[in-house]
Design an enzyme around this catalytic site. Structure first.
Site, PDB file in Angstrom:
ATOM      1  N   HIS A 480      28.162  78.488 -34.855  1.00 50.21           N
ATOM      2  CA  HIS A 480      29.068  77.411 -35.288  1.00 50.21           C
ATOM      3  C   HIS A 480      30.511  77.892 -35.403  1.00 50.21           C
ATOM      4  CE1 HIS A 480      26.051  74.308 -37.124  1.00 50.21           C
ATOM      5  NE2 HIS A 480      25.833  74.568 -35.856  1.00 50.21           N
ATOM      6  N   ASP A 481      30.704  79.182 -35.606  1.00 44.79           N
ATOM      7  CA  ASP A 481      32.062  79.731 -35.602  1.00 44.79           C
ATOM      8  C   ASP A 481      32.583  79.883 -34.182  1.00 44.79           C
ATOM      9  OD1 ASP A 481      34.438  81.080 -36.240  1.00 44.79           O
ATOM     10  OD2 ASP A 481      33.457  83.013 -36.383  1.00 44.79           O
ATOM     11  N   HIS A 485      30.829  72.508 -28.119  1.00 43.76           N
ATOM     12  CA  HIS A 485      31.014  71.554 -27.024  1.00 43.76           C
ATOM     13  C   HIS A 485      30.948  70.145 -27.629  1.00 43.76           C
ATOM     14  CE1 HIS A 485      29.508  75.054 -24.717  1.00 43.76           C
ATOM     15  NE2 HIS A 485      30.137  74.537 -23.682  1.00 43.76           N
ATOM     16  N   TRP A 534      37.775  83.007 -31.275  1.00 42.09           N
ATOM     17  CA  TRP A 534      37.902  84.237 -32.066  1.00 42.09           C
ATOM     18  C   TRP A 534      36.882  84.271 -33.195  1.00 42.09           C
ATOM     19  CZ3 TRP A 534      40.795  87.320 -29.365  1.00 42.09           C
ATOM     20  CH2 TRP A 534      41.872  86.819 -28.628  1.00 42.09           C
ATOM     21  N   ARG A 787      21.646  71.288 -20.510  1.00 39.43           N
ATOM     22  CA  ARG A 787      23.024  71.769 -20.686  1.00 39.43           C
ATOM     23  C   ARG A 787      23.288  73.009 -19.818  1.00 39.43           C
ATOM     24  NH1 ARG A 787      24.824  67.273 -22.758  1.00 39.43           N
ATOM     25  NH2 ARG A 787      24.622  66.995 -25.011  1.00 39.43           N
TER      26      ARG A 787
END
Length: 921
Positions: A480-481, A485, A534, A787
């Protein structure tokens, strides 16, 4: 840039602007290496310009007076008859090494014209042509003379090194022109300065320009090593120094060549303006301060507008070279210099290990040899498996930008300015990179629903006995960091998959009749990351300023994050945090721990540094927590899921450097010197490709089988069972209800004791095969396959080939389970058609690995890259940025410390001396 405006004048290396760009970028890296060699040879602490390193005069208040009789077609942009334009001027000696004025040298004059909110940089030297005809010759000349202080040494360098790179004829011309251009002069005010190559002059076409002396006050002759500076000071103290600014127009490729900067133009000079250096006392405090400001400027011919863009091969190369040189001087970019001995050693060792790999896989070698093999494998991947799909197809004109003081000392909300030489790199909204050429971006066959149903469905739970459920929660916390998309609404042209006969499905929650097709939302922005690339803790802090301030106390001005009785605050039942999609109890546990950790760091900083202030305290705490998260993932989570001695040492090398074995230290020093001391605190490096996470990286982190379907919650004090739940009970709105009811200590304890699922076929969580997300029903097993196909990730065997691995030749080689082999054969027909997601789950991992060796290759490449590219985990991982306390917090801390700090009830239960992500006894 409109290439068609200049195509009649320019010829591109490789045939196109796009083909030329990587050539110029390689040249720019060579120029940075020249600067570094010059710095070392001169014994300087900081890097200087590769050329024109010695300033002789800087003037901020000069002016350019446009002539009243300027020709009609020369009236372009700010060049209007009678206009007076403010300009900044820098005069300099051309050498990259310090030398006295009594020695022969070339001299330069740079002018920055300020007009209509933009700048135009005009660069000239006091010799009419360039010794080099193009960029390739120019860089070869620079490399040949780098670090050589004597005239004889420079000549030897030119005669011994240039012929191999540019040929004997070009060598003789370069040496001859250098000998003619490098001379002693009496006064820079009496010299004429010519442009290096041509520029576009609006609709008038290409021109070359020059400055010719008009008015020069007399001055007594000055002697000594600094006589040119002294001469300028005396003349300017007596009056104005004035030059005529003139241009030559393009006539024809024969008489006025654009691409060959070593040839004079055969065309008349036409007056345009007068450059006036005003009278001044150069020794005054005001003049000295102005010169310091001028010296910090980065002059570049590409600091202009499209109407005045530079033309020709050498000028096109100057954009990349000047930007790299300037960034290197201001500690915004660093030379990625691989010494020749390192390249030769790596080539020789690589040949040996490729032979060894045919007999024995890397993970079966003794640990010291396995570490060296991994280093070579990673080097090969860096050379061949970093692709920038966003590479521009032409050289663009742009004005210089200066990062803010805040961006230099702290992370921005969107990830901009992490790399100061390319501010947008890795920020929110930039594209995903690639580790291999794109495959087709079509749905293809076989039917993803059938593949998911027959190969992924969990019949019985297959545990991963070496891990606990905290490890499953952690990786989703990290993903999640890293990646996001965005999806379109389901009603906006969804992907439609016909359902196999008898397959029940509803696209919306409810009790209506079953649907005949499965609808899957498309990506909203193809290839775009909606969070930063990052490692910046955006799942805790948010990926934009509005969300980040919403999470802070005191209406977004306080240093601490808002908590509600130690829990994340709620907004309509879901937590108010940086990223709350696909929310479940595992995410709630980890994100709550690190929100509390942020506040604990703030408390410590305020106590140690009471004058820091709320904003700096917040930004410093964010740096500390983000770095701690990166460290935990590197040296704790990854060695837990890849539980071997080799990986444990390899990951510790990434963070702490080579610690023990003499062979390992010697080998790494020879093959990868940066690894000897660890990445934190070293120089950043991107391996020639701007940093971005990749679609292949996203693919190998599809680890949904880690999630169990059933959970047992225990009392941490007694170990007795408190209650049981299914995944859907602790998902979405149910997550925070459960968390608040059982409390953080019992939730952490229960997850620490339980096993996650193995990352394999036939083990996809049933709860994730039909769950509600944003008002739509989702089958994540189908989505994972779909995906990967539609985002252009190649099929499994192509994926392996791109990673320099041998293909799998049969289904029997892929799996030893007869039933699975038969199903694969029935669905795919040929092994080359197997989906990458399926192949990664089917592949037998090396002993101790929680996922496949194929997936590991992407990890091997990207794990160190995420650290090495990040300024705040390399050169700015230092006390001036983090504070002494902050660095100590990261270096001494780990996941066990975080848990003990915020769940003191578990202090005697958290494992000692082994990973928190392994099962707790």
């Amino acid at each position: 840039m409109d290439v068609t405006r200049t195509s009649r004048y320019e010829r591109y290396d490789g045939g196109s602007p796009a083909a030329e760009i990587p050539i110029f970028e390689a040249m720019a890296r060579e120029i940075m290496r020249v600067q570094e060699r010059n710095r070392r040879r001169a014994g300087l602490r900081s890097v200087r310009r590769a050329f024109h390193a010695r300033p002789l005069l800087g003037v901020e208040d000069a002016r350019l007076e446009v002539g009243p009789a300027l020709g009609p077609d020369l009236r372009q942009g700010c060049f209007v008859p009678g206009a007076t334009l403010p300009v900044t001027v820098r005069l300099s000696a051309a050498s990259g090494m310090p030398r006295p004025d009594t020695e022969p040298d070339l001299y330069g004059l740079a002018v920055r014209v300020h007009a209509d909110g933009v700048s135009h940089d005009l660069l000239m030297t006091n010799f009419e042509v360039s010794p080099a005809a193009n960029a390739r010759e120019f860089v070869a000349m620079a490399v040949a003379t780098a670090g050589r202080t004597s005239r004889a040494g420079r000549l030897v360098g030119l005669l011994t090194r240039l012929p191999l790179r540019v040929g004997p004829r070009a060598t003789l011309r370069i040496v001859r022109n250098l000998a003619r251009s490098a001379r002693t002069v009496d006064s820079l005010a009496e010299e004429t300065y010519w442009s290096r190559g041509a520029i576009l002059w609006g609709t008038a076409g290409p021109v070359r320009y020059r400055l010719r002396p008009l008015v020069t006050p007399a001055a007594a002759k000055v002697d000594g090593a600094s006589r040119l500076r002294g001469d300028l000071a005396r003349r300017l103290s007596a009056g104005e120094v004035v030059f005529a600014f003139e241009v030559q127009r393009f006539v024809s490729e024969r008489r006025t060549p654009v691409e060959d900067t070593a040839k004079r133009w055969d065309a008349p000079w036409e007056p345009v303006a007068r450059l006036v250096l005003p009278q001044r006392e150069c020794a005054s405090a005001e003049s000295v301060l102005a010169e310091h400001r001028v010296e910090r400027l980065a002059f570049n011919p590409w600091n202009t507008t499209d109407d005045f863009r530079p033309l020709g091969n050498l000028n096109r190369a100057r954009r990349a070279a000047y930007e790299a040189s300037s960034a290197c001087r201001s500690a915004e970019r660093y030379p990625e210099d691989e010494p020749r001995r390192q390249a030769l050693a790596a080539a020789a060792a690589g040949t040996v290990f490729r032979v060894v790999d045919r007999v024995r896989p890397w993970h079966a070698l003794p640990t010291p040899l396995a570490l060296l093999n991994l280093s070579l494998m990673r080097r090969r991947l860096r050379q061949h498996n970093l692709i920038d799909p966003a590479r521009p197809d032409s050289v663009e004109v742009r004005s210089p930008a200066t990062p803010s003081a805040e961006a230099r000392t702290g992370r921005t909300y969107t990830g901009r300015d992490n790399d100061l030489s390319e501010p947008a790199m890795g920020s929110v909204g930039t594209v995903f990179g690639r580790n291999m050429a794109n495959g087709p971006t079509v749905l293809g066959s076989p039917d993803p629903i059938s593949v998911a149903d027959r190969l992924m469905t969990r019949g019985r739970f297959i545990p991963a006995p070496s891990l606990n459920v905290l490890a499953a929660a952690w990786i989703q916390f990290q993903v999640h960091d890293w990646v996001n998309h965005r999806r379109r609404p389901l009603a906006d042209d969804p992907i439609r998959l016909p359902l196999p006969p008898g397959r029940p499905w509803r696209n919306r929650p409810g009790d209506g009749p079953p649907d005949r097709e499965m609808l899957i939302a498309r990506d909203a922005d193809a290839g775009i990351n909606a969070t930063s690339h990052w490692w910046d803790g955006s799942e805790v802090y948010g990926a934009d300023e509005e969300r980040a301030r919403e999470l802070r106390e005191d209406k977004g001005r306080g240093a601490r994050l808002v908590l509600d009785g130690g829990h994340l605050p709620l907004d309509r039942g879901l937590p108010l945090t940086g990223f709350s999609d696909s929310w479940w109890l595992g995410l709630s546990i980890v994100q709550t721990l690190f929100a509390r950790e942020h506040n604990a760091v703030c408390d410590a900083l305020e106590q140690e540094y009471p004058g820091l202030g709320p904003e700096r305290t917040y930004q410093t705490a964010r740096l500390v927590v983000s770095a701690l998260i990166a460290k935990i993932h590197t040296v704790e989570w990854t060695p837990a899921i890849l539980a071997t001695e080799v990986i444990d040492q390899a990951l510790n090398v990434n963070w702490r450097g080579a610690q023990s074995h003499l062979l390992t230290r010697f080998g790494l020093r020879l093959l990868d010197p940066r690894a000897v001391h660890g990445i934190p605190g070293s120089s950043p490096g991107h391996d020639g490709v701007p940093f971005a996470l990749t679609e292949e990286f996203v693919t190998v982190y599809r680890m949904h089988p880690l999630i169990p379907d059933d959970y047992v919650f225990l009392d941490h004090a007694s170990g007795r069972e408190r209650e049981r739940a299914e995944f859907l009970d602790i998902h979405g709105l149910g997550a925070e209800k459960m968390h608040r009811r059982i409390g953080l200590p019992d939730a952490v304890f229960s997850f620490g004791k339980a096993s996650p699922g193995a990352v394999s076929l036939h083990n996809f969580p049933n709860a994730l095969r039909a769950f509600e997300r944003d008002g739509e029903m989702v089958d994540l097993a189908v989505v994972d396959i779909l995906r990967t196909r539609t985002r252009g990730v190649p099929r499994y065997n192509e994926f392996r080939a791109a990673l320099h691995m041998p293909p799998v030749r049969s289904f029997a080689e892929l799996t030893d389970d007869p039933s699975t082999r038969a199903t694969l054969a029935e669905l795919y027909g040929e092994v080359d058609r197997v989906d990458t997601v399926v192949g990664l789950l089917a592949e037998q991992p090396p002993a101790g690995f929680g996922f496949s060796d194929t997936a590991f290759r992407i990890f091997l490449l990207m794990a160190s890259r995420r650290l090495q590219s990040d300024r705040f985990l390399t050169v700015d991982y230092r006390p001036e940025i983090y504070t002494e306390l902050g660095l100590d917090w990261v270096e001494r801390g780990g996941m066990a410390d975080v848990i003990r700090r915020h769940c003191p009830e578990l202090s005697g239960t958290v494992p000692e001396g082994r990973s928190v992500f392994a099962p707790w006894s």
